[in-house]
Design an enzyme around this catalytic site. Structure first.
Site, PDB file in Angstrom:
ATOM      1  N   LYS A 195     -16.912  15.332 -17.756  1.00 14.18           N
ATOM      2  CA  LYS A 195     -17.675  16.558 -17.487  1.00 14.18           C
ATOM      3  C   LYS A 195     -17.519  17.533 -18.646  1.00 14.18           C
ATOM      4  O   LYS A 195     -18.483  18.176 -19.068  1.00 14.18           O
ATOM      5  CB  LYS A 195     -17.206  17.184 -16.159  1.00 14.18           C
TER       6      LYS A 195
ATOM      7  N   GLN B 173     -12.285  19.361  -8.328  1.00 12.26           N
ATOM      8  CA  GLN B 173     -12.387  17.897  -8.428  1.00 12.26           C
ATOM      9  C   GLN B 173     -11.758  17.249  -7.196  1.00 12.26           C
ATOM     10  O   GLN B 173     -10.584  17.476  -6.897  1.00 12.26           O
ATOM     11  CB  GLN B 173     -11.680  17.423  -9.716  1.00 12.26           C
TER      12      GLN B 173
ATOM     13  N   ASP C 105     -21.412  22.533  -7.246  1.00 16.65           N
ATOM     14  CA  ASP C 105     -21.284  21.187  -6.688  1.00 16.65           C
ATOM     15  C   ASP C 105     -21.943  21.122  -5.309  1.00 16.65           C
ATOM     16  O   ASP C 105     -21.978  20.054  -4.691  1.00 16.65           O
ATOM     17  CB  ASP C 105     -19.801  20.811  -6.598  1.00 16.65           C
TER      18      ASP C 105
END
Ligand code: NAP
Length: 295
Positions: free
Chosen positions: A54, A98, A121
């Site tokens: 990322k 994450q 997200d």
């Protein structure tokens, strides 16, 4: 005739090119760059690799990225503080925790701390709730499912009215994909480990999304002829001919599906490249909204 390949790598490359140009415009207009803040807890090698990927993808399109890396034994308070720090940082426009977080961390409590305006997200419980409710708009939709929807669109097959089958009901893939397909007016069947007679359910699908996590699980003779097949799976399978001793395969048995499907994605090179691309797109959108004064 074999299925047409939906080339996720090419689609992702095209979109990343557009994002790069738009990030440049944003920088010229505001004097700053969009920023992504990533919270990583623990030393799981796969999570660390995703975070590195990322960061590299951000750099390539001109997005700033910052990581808060906490030890596996980090307290709930420390993880939530890292998220809140990014919430308050004006240089950070998007926040990603994450997953998975270590078992002792309350994941929902952490995700609930992410500012809705920065939830790139699309995983904040409020955003997932809005995705499932009629007439409500989430601030962002989750990256992998959004990439899946774009790849289905690439096939040119209309989603409205189609029968769609999603295998898998996880919070990050199966469930949101099913909600997004429903919102696009497909008639959706969600399958999971307790579903009976999966081949018959799959046989009815004009669109199949496989997010199971089992190598080459879906066989070609389960498919309806001409179906659009989107393979989210990413599984390592032993391969003595590879230097690494393994290769990545999807949840669909590609060889047997190819002659039956109408359109199909490959693994690797299908959904995978789209996931990070959607994260970049959402981060740019967040930065623009915040710069325009939206909360
Ligand atoms: P997950 O959380 O393990 O969920 C798997 C789902 O598959 C569950 O809903 C499970 O049912 C269902 N399932 C398991 N065995 C089944 C069976 N025999 N028959 C029918 N359904 C079955 O996995 P995930 O996070 O959604 O990920 C799925 C796959 O996508 C994995 O291979 C993962 O690596 C990959 N992935 C790829 C990307 C990408 O960017 N390419 C991103 C995320 C995930 P239950 O709910 O009943 O347990």
């Amino acid at each position: 005739m074999p299925a047409k390949i939906i080339d996720g790598r090419a689609v992702a490359k095209r979109i990343r090119g557009e994002i790069g140009a738009e990030v440049d415009d944003f920088r010229k207009a505001t004097g700053s760059r969009p920023g992504l803040g990533v919270v990583l807890v623990g030393d799981d090698p796969a999570s660390a690799m995703y975070v590195r990927m990322k960061r590299r993808a951000c750099e390539r399109v001109g997005i700033r990225s910052e990581a808060r890396i906490l030890p596996a034994a980090a307290t709930q308070q420390a993880v939530e503080d890292a998220v809140r720090g990014f919430n308050e940082d004006p240089a950070i426009h998007g926040i990603l925790a994450q997953l998975p977080l270590p078992d002792h961390i309350d994941e929902e409590a952490v995700l609930s701390q992410i500012s809705l305006a920065k939830d790139v997200d699309g995983i904040h419980p409020v955003n997932i709730g809005r995705l499932g409710m009629r007439g409500r708009e989430p601030s962002f939709t989750p990256a992998t499912p959004t990439g899946v929807m774009i790849l289905i669109d690439e096939s040119g097959v209309p989603i409205e009215g189609a029968r769609a089958v999603v295998i898998g009901r996880s919070n990050i893939v199966g469930l949101p994909v099913a909600l997004m397909l429903t919102n696009a007016n497909a008639t959706v069947t969600i399958c999971h480990s307790r579903s009976r007679d999966l081949p018959t359910l799959v046989q009815g699908a004009d669109i199949l999304v496989a997010a199971v996590g089992r190598a080459e699980f879906v066989k070609g003779d389960w498919l309806k002829a001409g179906a659009v097949v989107i393979d989210v799976g990413s599984n390592s399978a032993p391969d003595a001919s590879s230097d690494k001793g393994y290769r990545y395969v999807g949840d669909v048995d590609f060889e047997s599906a190819l002659p039956v499907a109408g359109h199909i994605t490959k693994v690797p090179g299908g959904v995978g490249p789209m996931t990070i691309t959607m994260l970049l797109a959402n981060t740019l959108t967040a930065a623009r909204r915040i710069a325009a004064g939206c909360k």
